[in-house]
Every structure is written in structure tokens, then in C-alpha cells.
Design a protein around this motif. Structure first.
Motif, short mmCIF file in Angstrom:
data_model
loop_
_atom_site.label_atom_id
_atom_site.label_comp_id
_atom_site.label_asym_id
_atom_site.label_seq_id
_atom_site.Cartn_x
_atom_site.Cartn_y
_atom_site.Cartn_z
N LEU A 171 0.85 -1.18 0.00
CA LEU A 171 0.00 0.00 0.00
C LEU A 171 0.89 1.23 0.00
O LEU A 171 1.92 1.27 0.68
CB LEU A 171 -0.91 0.02 1.24
CG LEU A 171 -1.93 -1.12 1.34
CD1 LEU A 171 -2.69 -1.04 2.66
CD2 LEU A 171 -2.88 -1.12 0.16
N ARG A 172 0.49 2.23 -0.78
CA ARG A 172 1.23 3.49 -0.83
C ARG A 172 0.26 4.63 -0.55
O ARG A 172 -0.79 4.73 -1.19
CB ARG A 172 1.90 3.67 -2.20
CG ARG A 172 2.80 4.89 -2.27
CD ARG A 172 3.74 4.81 -3.48
NE ARG A 172 3.04 4.89 -4.75
CZ ARG A 172 3.64 4.74 -5.94
NH1 ARG A 172 4.93 4.45 -5.99
NH2 ARG A 172 2.94 4.84 -7.05
N VAL A 173 0.59 5.46 0.42
CA VAL A 173 -0.26 6.58 0.81
C VAL A 173 0.53 7.87 0.64
O VAL A 173 1.60 8.05 1.23
CB VAL A 173 -0.74 6.44 2.28
CG1 VAL A 173 -1.57 7.65 2.69
CG2 VAL A 173 -1.54 5.16 2.45
N ASN A 174 0.00 8.75 -0.21
CA ASN A 174 0.65 10.04 -0.49
C ASN A 174 2.11 9.87 -0.89
O ASN A 174 2.99 10.62 -0.47
CB ASN A 174 0.54 10.96 0.73
CG ASN A 174 -0.90 11.31 1.04
OD1 ASN A 174 -1.75 11.37 0.16
ND2 ASN A 174 -1.20 11.54 2.31
N GLY A 175 2.37 8.84 -1.70
CA GLY A 175 3.71 8.62 -2.22
C GLY A 175 4.63 7.84 -1.30
O GLY A 175 5.77 7.56 -1.68
N ILE A 178 3.86 1.98 2.73
CA ILE A 178 3.63 1.51 4.10
C ILE A 178 4.41 0.21 4.23
O ILE A 178 3.98 -0.85 3.76
CB ILE A 178 2.13 1.30 4.37
CG1 ILE A 178 1.34 2.54 3.99
CG2 ILE A 178 1.90 0.93 5.84
CD1 ILE A 178 1.77 3.81 4.69
N ARG A 179 5.56 0.28 4.87
CA ARG A 179 6.51 -0.84 4.86
C ARG A 179 5.91 -2.12 5.44
O ARG A 179 6.24 -3.23 5.00
CB ARG A 179 7.78 -0.46 5.62
CG ARG A 179 8.55 0.68 4.98
CD ARG A 179 9.87 0.91 5.70
NE ARG A 179 10.73 -0.25 5.64
CZ ARG A 179 11.52 -0.55 4.61
NH1 ARG A 179 11.54 0.23 3.55
NH2 ARG A 179 12.27 -1.62 4.64
N GLU A 180 5.04 -1.97 6.43
CA GLU A 180 4.47 -3.16 7.06
C GLU A 180 3.55 -3.94 6.11
O GLU A 180 3.19 -5.08 6.41
CB GLU A 180 3.69 -2.77 8.32
CG GLU A 180 4.53 -2.21 9.45
CD GLU A 180 4.87 -0.73 9.25
OE1 GLU A 180 5.61 -0.17 10.08
OE2 GLU A 180 4.38 -0.14 8.27
N LEU A 237 -4.28 -6.98 1.09
CA LEU A 237 -3.45 -6.21 2.02
C LEU A 237 -4.34 -5.35 2.90
O LEU A 237 -5.45 -4.97 2.49
CB LEU A 237 -2.48 -5.31 1.26
CG LEU A 237 -1.61 -5.95 0.18
CD1 LEU A 237 -0.80 -4.87 -0.54
CD2 LEU A 237 -0.69 -6.98 0.78
N GLY A 238 -3.86 -5.02 4.08
CA GLY A 238 -4.63 -4.17 4.97
C GLY A 238 -3.74 -3.38 5.90
O GLY A 238 -2.64 -3.82 6.25
N ALA A 239 -4.21 -2.20 6.30
CA ALA A 239 -3.45 -1.37 7.24
C ALA A 239 -4.35 -0.28 7.78
O ALA A 239 -5.35 0.10 7.15
CB ALA A 239 -2.22 -0.74 6.55
N CYS A 240 -4.01 0.22 8.95
CA CYS A 240 -4.64 1.42 9.52
C CYS A 240 -3.59 2.52 9.53
O CYS A 240 -2.52 2.36 10.14
CB CYS A 240 -5.16 1.15 10.92
SG CYS A 240 -6.64 0.12 10.98
N ILE A 252 -2.63 0.76 -4.36
CA ILE A 252 -1.96 -0.52 -4.25
C ILE A 252 -0.93 -0.57 -5.37
O ILE A 252 -1.26 -0.27 -6.53
CB ILE A 252 -2.94 -1.71 -4.32
CG1 ILE A 252 -2.17 -3.03 -4.17
CG2 ILE A 252 -3.79 -1.70 -5.59
CD1 ILE A 252 -3.07 -4.24 -4.01
N VAL A 253 0.31 -0.87 -5.03
CA VAL A 253 1.40 -0.81 -5.99
C VAL A 253 2.10 -2.17 -6.04
O VAL A 253 1.93 -3.02 -5.16
CB VAL A 253 2.41 0.30 -5.64
CG1 VAL A 253 1.77 1.67 -5.81
CG2 VAL A 253 2.92 0.13 -4.20
#
Length: 569
Positions: A171-175, A178-180, A237-240, A252-253
Motif C-alpha cells: 500500500l502506498r499513501v501520499n507517495g 507503508i513498509r508493514e 493487504l490491509g493497514a490502519c 496498491i502498488v
């Protein structure tokens, strides 16, 4: 302060002071003009207050399902619209995405310019992100002839039996990645320290040649385990992710990890293609504080001046009555942040339900995938396993059609959104998969690498790697027939027999043995967002379904769960 108390109680004979009289009224006006908090409201207002569907969260969803739905098949043994289906690499579509063979994170932008991303504007919030994608490594070739020692390795032109596809998703947020969420690790060459036993080293050394390596731990290059290996897999994939107010870009990349062998980096050729099919992104914005979208609801109580006449009009009509009316008709702009708590308002979640199943030693089904053309997409069978394979999706159950993997009686009486997450532990995709086909001799080119002659009446041999099982979510109204379901095509995921073992021919040449080892034991994740825009008094059931693409193929499952979150829309 949370409460306002009068400075004094007027008594007969009191002298009217204009300042004190103003201070008895003004604080109430000040409070309603943007400062009402949780103490100003009774706890019993839940049943009388209409709550905006996005008061506590907002839901954003992206989905992309290439057409025809799911996969485009290479057909070796059947007509174009009936099973068995062949291999899912028959042709490309502008809605599919070709992964670039480099170690760079890349946005998923298909041939139509459609991007797998969501652009939203949030307040101070936490974004709960779920994403889903299906990939297939093209090159399945189960129809090769037999008789050569290397024939089994040609079942996939990129030798998927020996090498991993090496994909990483994140997952990529604002460039920012998210490593986890990365499906793998960054250490591409992965080395592990192995504490060799001293007596073994003294006897033979590190190698069989007896090189006399001294006792102690040694660094040995391990197998490359930094990325996904199977040639065909759905991924969720999932994340908060906490975020500050402003625009948010959620993607999603994907990237292709270099294949590092023991002595070299193996280059990917132009024929080495990985395509992405169904993909989804769902973001539930969990609002810490709402965005101020309205101005304050101001009410004024003019101050009394010396020598002002104290009358019904000046005291009540001009000052007290407007304040009373403002409290009786509280506007959005009158509320402070966090003024209404959970005990003031109806629940933020309509309902949640989950079903978990343990099918003990496992259940085996072999029903055919019915296809995607028109009504075929919704064909369901109640026959899970038979010698002559039944055609249609089969609800995941035990062998006696009991203990279904479904959530029942989901209320849809009002508009709402249903977030559905499911997992199925598939133990194995297997079977003999031998199909004899007729036809003339044909020269077949494999990715520009080589050609082979497809003989008349050939038999698909050592084809375990090209056995496919498909899974998806489906729904039906409660009370509908057992075969009446509607597919959620965006949730479809597919796996193959990626822990591959070729057939073993006995020394006599008369018997063929299929090894029983090499089971997948793979978790198949599914996901869908169902938006109820036309409410119904009849609740619905939502279940997990499976099928196979090939003759004599079967899938065995052991565990499963499905979760349905019913949220305000």
C-alpha cells in the motif's frame, strides 16, 4: 464550564443592574454560538436524532474487473464457452495490467488509463485500508508431449516449477510505501547463519571434498524468499494509517523483484509476463474530528444599557426568546467537536457477523467453473464431487452439503454498505488432469522461445501445475433456491497447483504414480463491497464458492471464515 448557573435569583425589591442582567443572559447565547458540548445533551436522544451516514466514518471504494470477467483462457481441448477451460493466459485485455520487470514500485495503470487508487479528502482521521489484487504469471503449457527428461520443466515457459514469480505488493499513501504491508522482505539475497556440527566439519569439511573448514557458524546463501513465489495467486493487504487533514492518495502498488540465483541475477525476458486482473481498494475513514463544513450558528442577546426600559419585549422577546429557540433547534454550527458521544447517537455500525468453519481433515470438490458469458457467471451446483464433474459454482460446505461457509440473514432493510472479507485455507489443488484431444498436427510457438508439434490425439501429461481452482463471493435473498445466487465478480480469485510434482512412471512402465506430497496449504483471501441502494425487507445470505477449470482437477479445503460488516451509507 459545562453548565451555566444564574449569578443570583431575583427577589422582590432587588435593584435592577444592567450589567448583572446582561450577564444572566449572555453566557447562554455565547454557549449556543459554537460551544455546546456533551454535557448539554440528554443521553436519551438517540431515537430522535437523524444521523448523517458519514458522521463517524466515510467509505470509499475502487474496483476494476477486466472483461470478460476474470480471465482469458488458452483453449486446448474444448469449445470457447464450455469447460474445461485450459490456461488463463490466452489473450490480453486493455483492462489487465502488465507488470514491468524492474525493481521499482509502480502504479497499476491499465491500457485504458484506469488507475488503482483512491483520492479522498479527510479530516484528522485514521484510514482503514483494505486492498485486493489477482495476478497470473503467463506461460502455462500442459500440452507438451512426453518422452523427454526435460518435458516436465516445460510445463511453464518461465519454469515456474523451479523459480518464483518474485512479486511484491504494498500500500502506498501520499507517495510513501507503508513498509508493514510489503508482501516480502527487502533483503533480496537473504543469507542465513547455519551452526554446523563440529564433528561433521572435522570429518568431511564444509563440502564432500573435505576442505577442512573449522567448526562454527557459517553464512550460507539461502533460497530467495523475499517475495511471492506462486505463478497464480490472489492477494489482500490491509493497514490502519493515521492522517492529517487534507487530500489523501491511496494506492496498491507492485514491483518485480530481481531473481537472484546462486551465482548470478537471472534476467527477465520480453516473453516473461505477469498480468494483474481483478483489483480493489477500500478505505474506511475513521474520523477523529470532523471537518468544519458549516459556520457557527450564532444567536445574540444585546446588552442592557443604563436607563433601558425593562419590558416584556426588551427582556423576553428581544433577548431570552431567541436563546430559547436556539437551544430548542440546535444547528450543526452550534456543536463543539466531540459534543455528541456514542451514548447520544445511534450506533455507527448497523451490524457485524462472522462465520468460522473447521472442516476437520478436509473436504474435496471438483465442480467446474461455469464461465463468464451471460447467465453462466451465476450458475451454481449443489454437487461438490462426482466422477462426472458437475458444472457450476459450489458453496463451500462439508461433504454432506452442511456447515456452509456463509453469513445468513444479513439485514438490508435500509440503504447501507457491506464490507465482506473472507479467507479459505485450501490444502491442495490436484488430480490426474489427463485429457486426450483430437485434431491435426499443429506447430505451437511458446513465447518466441521455441516451438513444438501438437500431435493429433495427444495426451496432456505431467500437467499438475496447470490445474486451477477459482473462488468468489456470492449472495442470494433468504428463501431463494439453493442454486439461485448472484456473483460478486470483483472478488474472484484463482490459484493453481504451484507446489508441483510430476508423475512418476514405474520401472515397468505400466503404472503411473502421482506423489501425495507437495500440497499447497495456501490461504485464499477474498474481498467485496456491496452497496445496498434499493432496500429490501428480505434479508440476504452471503457465501464463499469454489470451482475448478480443468478436467479431473479437484480442490481440497480445511478451514474458512467470512466477515460481513454492515455500515451506514
Amino acid at each position: 464550564m459545562s453548565y451555566i448557573f444564574p449569578r443570583r435569583v431575583l427577589r422582590t425589591g432587588d435593584v435592577m443592574d444592567n450589567v448583572e442582567l446582561t450577564e444572566d443572559i449572555a453566557p447562554a447565547a455565547d454557549r449556543v454560538s459554537g460551544k455546546l458540548n456533551m454535557h448539554n445533551f440528554d443521553q436519551g436522544i438517540a431515537s430522535t436524532v437523524a444521523v448523517d451516514g458519514e458522521a463517524f466514518y466515510s467509505i470509499h471504494h475502487y474496483k476494476r474487473t477486466p472483461a470478460p470477467v476474470a480471465f482469458l483462457w488458452t483453449r486446448y481441448v474444448a469449445a470457447a464457452s464450455t469447460p474445461p477451460w485450459g490456461e488463463p493466459d490466452g489473450a490480453d485485455s486493455s483492462a489487465m495490467y502488465l507488470v514491468q520487470n524492474n525493481f521499482e514500485w509502480q502504479s497499476i495503470v491499465d491500457g485504458t488509463g484506469n488507475i488503482a487508487e483512491l483520492n479522498i479528502t479527510t479530516g484528522q482521521s485514521v484510514m482503514w485500508i483494505n486492498a485486493f489484487v489477482q495476478y497470473v504469471w503467463w506461460g502455462f503449457n500442459p500440452a507438451l508431449g512426453s518422452g523427454s527428461w526435460f518435458a516436465p520443466y516445460l510445463q511453464h515457459i518461465n519454469e515456474a516449477q523451479r523459480y518464483p514469480v518474485n512479486l511484491q505488493f504494498a500500500l502506498r499513501v501520499n507517495g510513501n510505501i507503508i513498509r508493514e504491508t510489503i508482501t516480502g522482505i527487502d533483503d533480496l539475497t537473504y543469507r542465513v547463519s547455519v551452526p554446523f556440527k563440529p564433528y561433521r566439519q572435522r570429518e568431511d569439511g564444509f563440502t564432500d571434498g573435505g576442505d577442512g573448514v573449522l567448526p562454527g557458524p557459517q553464512d550460507v546463501r539461502g533460497e530467495q524468499v523475499c517475495a511471492l513465489g506462486p505463478p497464480c495467486l490472489p492477494v489482500r493487504l490491509g493497514a490502519c494509517v493515521p492522517c492529517v487533514p487534507g487530500p489523501q492518495k491511496v494506492e496498491i502498488v507492485v514491483r518485480r523483484v530481481p531473481l537472484v540465483l546462486s551465482s548470478e541475477v537471472f534476467p527477465y525476458g520480453s516473453y516473461d509476463k505477469v498480468y494483474l486482473y481483478n483489483r480493489q481498494i477500500n478505505v474506511v475513514e475513521l474520523k477523529s474530528f470532523p471537518i468544519d463544513s458549516v459556520g457557527p450558528a450564532e444567536v445574540t442577546a444585546p446588552a442592557f444599557e443604563p436607563e433601558d426600559a425593562l419590558t416584556q419585549t426588551s427582556l423576553y422577546t428581544d433577548r431570552v426568546q431567541p436563546v430559547v429557540a436556539a437551544y430548542n433547534d440546535v444547528q450543526e454550527g452550534s456543536l463543539a467537536k466531540g459534543a455528541l458521544m456514542h451514548y447520544h447517537l445511534p450506533g455507527t455500525l448497523y451490524a457485524s457477523a462472522t462465520t468460522e468453519r473447521d472442516y476437520s481433515s478436509g473436504v474435496t470438490f471438483n465442480n467446474y467453473y461455469p464461465g463468464w458469458l451471460g447467465a453462466a457467471a451465476n450458475v451454481v451446483t449443489t454437487t461438490g464431487y462426482s466422477g462426472a464433474q458437475a458444472t457450476g459454482w459450489k458453496l463451500i460446505t462439508d461433504a454432506a452439503n452442511g456447515a456452509p461457509l456463509q453469513v445468513s440473514n444479513v439485514n438490508v432493510s435500509t440503504t447501507r454498505k457491506l464490507l465482506i472479507l473472507a479467507n479459505l485455507q485450501v490444502r491442495n489443488v490436484g488430480g490426474s488432469n489427463e485429457v486426450t484431444a483430437g485434431g491435426g498436427t499443429t506447430t505451437v510457438s511458446v513465447g518466441g522461445l521455441f516451438t513444438y508439434e501438437k500431435q493429433a490425439d495427444f495426451t496432456q501429461r505431467t500437467a499438475a501445475i496447470a490445474q486451477f481452482a477459482l473462488f468468489q463471493l456470492m449472495w442470494q435473498p433468504v428463501g431463494a433456491p439453493a442454486t439461485t445466487w448472484t456473483a460478486m465478480s470483483e472478488s474472484m480469485g484463482m490459484i493453481n497447483n504451484f507446489v508441483w510434482w510430476p508423475k512418476i512412471v514405474t520401472s515397468s512402465g505400466t503404472n503411473i504414480i502421482w506423489p501425495t506430497s507437495g500440497i499447497e496449504n495456501v490461504d485464499v483471501p477474498l474481498m467485496a463491497m456491496m452497496e445496498i441502494t434499493v432496500p429490501s425487507a428480505t434479508p440476504i445470505n452471503i457465501g464463499v464458492f469454489g470451482s475448478v477449470a480443468n478436467t479431473n482437477t479437484e480442490y481440497e479445503f480445511v478451514f474458512g471464515n467470512i466477515i460481513v460488516l454492515s455500515m451506514r451509507a
